[in-house]
Write an enzyme that holds these catalytic residues in place. Structure first.
Site, PDB file in Angstrom:
ATOM      1  N   ARG A   1       1.193  -0.989  -0.475  1.00  0.00           N
ATOM      2  CA  ARG A   1       0.467  -0.254   0.095  1.00  0.00           C
ATOM      3  C   ARG A   1       1.129   1.223   0.042  1.00  0.00           C
ATOM      4  O   ARG A   1       0.932   1.919  -0.679  1.00  0.00           O
ATOM      5  CB  ARG A   1      -1.093   0.173   1.110  1.00  0.00           C
ATOM      6  CG  ARG A   1      -1.462   1.223   1.775  1.00  0.00           C
ATOM      7  CD  ARG A   1      -2.412   1.812   1.831  1.00  0.00           C
ATOM      8  NE  ARG A   1      -3.144   1.045   3.676  1.00  0.00           N
ATOM      9  CZ  ARG A   1      -2.423   0.836   4.066  1.00  0.00           C
ATOM     10  NH1 ARG A   1      -1.134   2.069   4.981  1.00  0.00           N
ATOM     11  NH2 ARG A   1      -2.282   0.424   5.054  1.00  0.00           N
TER      12      ARG A   1
ATOM     13  N   TYR B   1     -16.441  17.203 -16.000  1.00  0.00           N
ATOM     14  CA  TYR B   1     -16.418  15.702 -15.734  1.00  0.00           C
ATOM     15  C   TYR B   1     -17.231  15.414 -14.898  1.00  0.00           C
ATOM     16  O   TYR B   1     -17.637  15.294 -13.743  1.00  0.00           O
ATOM     17  CB  TYR B   1     -15.326  14.870 -15.501  1.00  0.00           C
ATOM     18  CG  TYR B   1     -15.317  12.563 -15.258  1.00  0.00           C
ATOM     19  CD1 TYR B   1     -15.752  12.386 -16.440  1.00  0.00           C
ATOM     20  CD2 TYR B   1     -15.416  12.498 -14.137  1.00  0.00           C
ATOM     21  CE1 TYR B   1     -15.991  10.736 -16.297  1.00  0.00           C
ATOM     22  CE2 TYR B   1     -15.376  11.475 -14.151  1.00  0.00           C
ATOM     23  CZ  TYR B   1     -15.995  10.239 -15.362  1.00  0.00           C
ATOM     24  OH  TYR B   1     -16.026   8.835 -15.413  1.00  0.00           O
TER      25      TYR B   1
ATOM     26  N   LYS C   1      -7.820   5.679 -19.515  1.00  0.00           N
ATOM     27  CA  LYS C   1      -8.607   6.023 -21.010  1.00  0.00           C
ATOM     28  C   LYS C   1      -6.575   6.330 -21.234  1.00  0.00           C
ATOM     29  O   LYS C   1      -6.476   5.368 -21.864  1.00  0.00           O
ATOM     30  CB  LYS C   1      -8.342   7.695 -20.673  1.00  0.00           C
ATOM     31  CG  LYS C   1     -10.186   7.910 -19.343  1.00  0.00           C
ATOM     32  CD  LYS C   1     -11.027   6.912 -20.470  1.00  0.00           C
ATOM     33  CE  LYS C   1     -11.847   7.440 -18.954  1.00  0.00           C
ATOM     34  NZ  LYS C   1     -11.989   7.841 -17.459  1.00  0.00           N
TER      35      LYS C   1
ATOM     36  N   ASP D   1      -7.380  18.214 -15.090  1.00  0.00           N
ATOM     37  CA  ASP D   1      -7.385  17.323 -15.454  1.00  0.00           C
ATOM     38  C   ASP D   1      -7.203  16.970 -16.639  1.00  0.00           C
ATOM     39  O   ASP D   1      -7.851  17.487 -17.413  1.00  0.00           O
ATOM     40  CB  ASP D   1      -8.754  17.295 -14.925  1.00  0.00           C
ATOM     41  CG  ASP D   1      -9.570  15.782 -15.233  1.00  0.00           C
ATOM     42  OD1 ASP D   1      -8.871  14.868 -16.156  1.00  0.00           O
ATOM     43  OD2 ASP D   1     -10.335  14.832 -14.584  1.00  0.00           O
TER      44      ASP D   1
HETATM   45  C1  LIG Z   1     -12.826   8.927 -16.300  1.00  0.00           C
HETATM   46  C2  LIG Z   1     -13.080  10.076 -16.966  1.00  0.00           C
HETATM   47  C3  LIG Z   1     -12.663  10.415 -14.957  1.00  0.00           C
HETATM   48  C4  LIG Z   1     -13.035   9.830 -14.386  1.00  0.00           C
HETATM   49  O1  LIG Z   1     -11.943   8.212 -13.692  1.00  0.00           O
HETATM   50  P1  LIG Z   1     -12.586   6.630 -13.453  1.00  0.00           P
HETATM   51  O2  LIG Z   1     -10.393   5.810 -14.045  1.00  0.00           O
HETATM   52  O3  LIG Z   1     -13.023   6.125 -14.224  1.00  0.00           O
HETATM   53  O4  LIG Z   1     -11.763   6.955 -12.030  1.00  0.00           O
HETATM   54  C5  LIG Z   1     -12.173  11.774 -14.619  1.00  0.00           C
HETATM   55  N1  LIG Z   1     -11.721  12.578 -14.961  1.00  0.00           N
HETATM   56  C6  LIG Z   1     -11.704  12.837 -16.724  1.00  0.00           C
HETATM   57  C7  LIG Z   1     -11.767  14.132 -17.793  1.00  0.00           C
HETATM   58  C8  LIG Z   1     -12.148  11.251 -17.078  1.00  0.00           C
HETATM   59  O5  LIG Z   1     -12.659  11.183 -17.868  1.00  0.00           O
END
Ligand SMILES: *Cc1c(COP(=O)(O)O)cnc(C)c1O
Length: 377
Positions: A46, A98, A195, A170
């Site tokens: 962890r 998001y 992603k 982000d």
């Molecule tokens: C998918 C996404 C998230 C969240 O990510 P997870 O891996 O699904 O928890 C946050 N910000 C953006 C822009 C995203 O596309």
């Protein structure tokens, strides 16, 4: 080193015993000590793990930061970054943030005493007007989801600096291959590595990359204290995926541009949202801070909800699924899918209509994708 070289070589820990070319997976939850004060640098997974460490070094190098925490999801990365704040702190957030971030901020963290203002971040005056004496952070997400609005990162950094706040970006939609917010003055970058960074739709993960040593060590502390770190196996998969980030992004965004141009002239399409089109209202901002326009676009059909839903259902190569950034093309209906957790009022305020369709362009041949859209329309 150039970006592509850092993708391939960053954080690769060659094993000393067998000289493997890739980083081994260390699933061990714990590491033994040779005496009561000495261990190998790791004691418990962890808190730290060699495979995860390799990914963290790679992502630190790609974003140009001082350190990185690799987390179990994008949301755990966002939660980790938000743990920097205390009750009463005010955070300015884009109105079209998001959906999962909106839910965390609006329904959970606001109950814990954090104060949020959701504003149109392309309107710099609205952002400056939202600043209060308690403003501690400007949250940036660009391009936005699902309307691909481009927020001027330098302008947000300037507003934050003028009120002593930090900026968190982000960077999921472009990846560090196309946009590096830390180089534009941002303090922390978060990603859903689910992603583009992993890119193969087979991991849920995230990361927080910090510009300063101070933030990096606080984030590492929080990640351990809150138990947010990703598993060694997931870290290994993301490290494997990231090696091809540059060539994936190049190919996917070239196809996205062709699809955007195809849709823009189609009679059944009312509007295409893609920062690469010169008609996009923030095209110039995109050119000034991105080195490409990405592989995500959305469009409004020339008709009502049933036509939009029909396009989603009738495409065959585009899987109808939430998520973006994988090598397979996806199509989705934000109203009932990615943005279902927003209230109808919040969706309307953010400009997400029932005619809107979003897509993430993968690595298939672009002519096949265009033919698929043609038949569905
Ligand atoms: C998918 C996404 C998230 C969240 O990510 P997870 O891996 O699904 O928890 C946050 N910000 C953006 C822009 C995203 O596309």
């Amino acid at each position: 080193m150039h970006f592509e070289t850092r993708c391939v070589h960053g954080g690769v820990h060659k094993d000393q015993q067998y000289n493997s070319v890739t980083t081994p997976i260390y699933p061990s939850s714990t590491f033994s000590w040779s005496d009561t004060t000495t261990n190998s640098g790791y004691d418990y997974t962890r808190s730290g793990n060699p495979t995860r460490k390799a990914l963290e070094e790679n992502l630190t190098a790609l974003e140009g930061g001082a350190g990185c925490a690799a987390t179990s999801s994008g949301m755990s990365a966002i939660h980790c970054a938000m743990a920097l704040f205390s009750p009463g702190d005010h955070i300015i957030v884009p109105v079209d943030v998001y959906g999962g971030t909106f839910r965390l901020f609006d329904r959970f963290l606001s109950e814990k005493g954090l104060v949020f203002s959701f504003v149109d971040m392309t309107d710099h005056k609205a952002v400056a007007d939202a600043v209060t004496p308690s403003t501690k952070c400007l949250w940036i997400e660009t391009p936005s989801n699902p309307l691909l609005k481009v927020v001027d990162i330098r302008a947000m950094v300037a507003i934050a600096k003028s009120c002593g706040a930090i900026t968190i970006c982000d960077n999921t939609f472009l990846s560090p291959y196309l946009q590096r917010p830390l180089e534009l003055g941002v303090d922390l970058v978060v990603h859903s590595t689910t992603k583009f960074l992993n890119g193969h739709s087979d991991v849920v993960g995230g990361c927080v990359v910090s510009k300063s040593e101070e933030h990096a060590s606080r984030i590492a502390w929080l990640c351990n204290a809150l138990g947010l770190a990703c598993s060694p196996f997931d870290a290994w998969l993301v490290l494997r995926g990231v090696k091809t980030l540059g060539c994936r992004m190049e190919a996917q965004q070239a196809s996205a541009m062709k699809i955007a141009q195809f849709l823009a002239q189609h009679p059944r399409i009312r509007h295409v949202y893609y920062p690469g089109l010169e008609s996009h209202p923030q095209h110039a901002t995109a050119v000034s801070q991105q080195s490409g326009f990405g592989a995500i676009l959305s469009f409004e059909v020339n008709g009502d909800r049933s036509l939009a839903e029909q396009v989603c259902v009738k495409t065959r190569l585009f899987d109808m699924a939430i998520s973006v950034g994988g090598i397979e093309s996806l199509i989705s209906f934000p109203t009932t899918m990615s943005h279902a957790s927003m209230s109808p009022e919040a969706r309307a305020a953010a400009g997400i209509t029932e005619s809107l369709v979003r897509m993430s362009v993968g690595l298939e041949h672009v002519n096949d994708l265009i033919a698929d859209l043609e038949q569905a329309l």
